[in-house]
Design a protein around this motif. Structure first.
Motif, short mmCIF file in Angstrom:
data_model
loop_
_atom_site.label_atom_id
_atom_site.label_comp_id
_atom_site.label_asym_id
_atom_site.label_seq_id
_atom_site.Cartn_x
_atom_site.Cartn_y
_atom_site.Cartn_z
N ILE A 75 0.77 -1.17 0.14
CA ILE A 75 -0.15 -0.01 0.01
C ILE A 75 0.96 1.29 0.02
N GLU A 76 1.83 1.10 0.90
CA GLU A 76 2.81 2.64 0.90
C GLU A 76 3.53 2.63 -0.39
N LEU A 132 1.20 4.17 -2.97
CA LEU A 132 0.88 5.55 -2.74
C LEU A 132 2.20 6.37 -3.12
N HIS A 166 1.91 7.01 -6.66
CA HIS A 166 0.98 7.94 -6.97
C HIS A 166 1.53 9.35 -6.65
N LEU A 178 -6.24 7.23 -9.31
CA LEU A 178 -5.71 7.34 -8.09
C LEU A 178 -6.57 7.40 -6.81
N ASP A 179 -7.40 8.61 -6.99
CA ASP A 179 -8.35 8.74 -6.08
C ASP A 179 -9.36 7.80 -5.51
N GLU A 218 -8.86 4.21 -6.40
CA GLU A 218 -8.10 3.30 -5.90
C GLU A 218 -7.74 3.26 -4.51
N GLU A 219 -7.28 4.65 -4.05
CA GLU A 219 -6.95 4.83 -2.74
C GLU A 219 -7.97 4.70 -1.87
N ARG A 220 -9.17 5.37 -2.03
CA ARG A 220 -10.14 5.31 -1.45
C ARG A 220 -10.86 3.93 -1.05
N LEU A 259 -7.24 0.23 -1.99
CA LEU A 259 -6.17 0.29 -0.88
C LEU A 259 -6.65 0.57 0.68
N ASN A 260 -7.91 1.29 0.84
CA ASN A 260 -8.23 1.26 2.25
C ASN A 260 -8.84 -0.03 2.75
N ARG A 290 -5.77 -2.44 3.50
CA ARG A 290 -5.24 -1.74 4.73
C ARG A 290 -5.95 -2.64 5.79
#
Length: 167
Positions: free
Chosen positions: A6-7, A10, A13, A110-111, A113-115, A118-119, A122
């Motif tokens: 995840i890191e 990111l 990104h 990116l937005d 995928e991160e929300r 990836l969340n 995590r």
């Protein structure tokens, strides 16, 4: 730097965002920034699709639809990247428009995928598994960069091979 997938994702990104700033700045070497972006963007997407996404599908809280949608957005990003790469450089009348289409497509991905992906990862994927995925992600990403995955011919091949994914 952490081995947590995840890191690592990111961090890539954030690097994309830095490269977008360079691509918008007339005082920068924009062709070099585009070459770097193409290499990293394609390698990142290919490593996610071959290593990360399949592994994340196995975890119940990581939505299969979101993973598939992420792959569709990679294809859209590749199309926008190709459109920019095919121009005659930053002097082209279409540079700014094509760059903004690329930025919009990638930032949207990116937005999301991160929300979503990836969340969820995590929260549900154990640290040890995230570290294993991170090591494999970096290995494949770096192999793809070394293989020249960001060259114009390969990006054209990707767009052709994935055109059915794009709405």
């Amino acid at each position: 730097m952490s081995n947590d997938v995840i890191e690592l994702i990111l961090a890539d990104h954030r690097r994309f965002e830095d490269l977008f700033r360079k691509l918008r700045d007339n005082s920068q070497d924009r062709p070099a920034a585009l070459r770097e972006l193409a290499r990293l963007l394609v390698a990142h997407a290919e490593a996610e699709e071959s290593e990360v996404y399949p592994a994340l599908r196995r975890f119940h809280d990581v939505d299969d639809h979101e993973v598939e949608h992420g792959a569709e957005e990679h294809a859209e990003g590749h199309q926008a990247l190709l459109a920019l790469m095919e121009l005659d450089g930053p002097e082209s009348d279409d540079w700014d428009d094509k760059l903004e289409e690329l930025v919009k497509a990638i930032n949207h991905h990116l937005d999301e995928e991160e929300r979503t992906i990836l969340n969820a990862a995590r929260d549900t994927v154990p640290e040890q598994r995230r570290a294993e995925l991170g090591a494999r992600f970096v290995e494949v990403r770096d192999e793809r960069v070394a293989a020249g995955c960001g060259d114009l011919a390969h990006v054209r091949e990707l767009v052709e091979a994935t055109k059915d994914r794009v709405d």
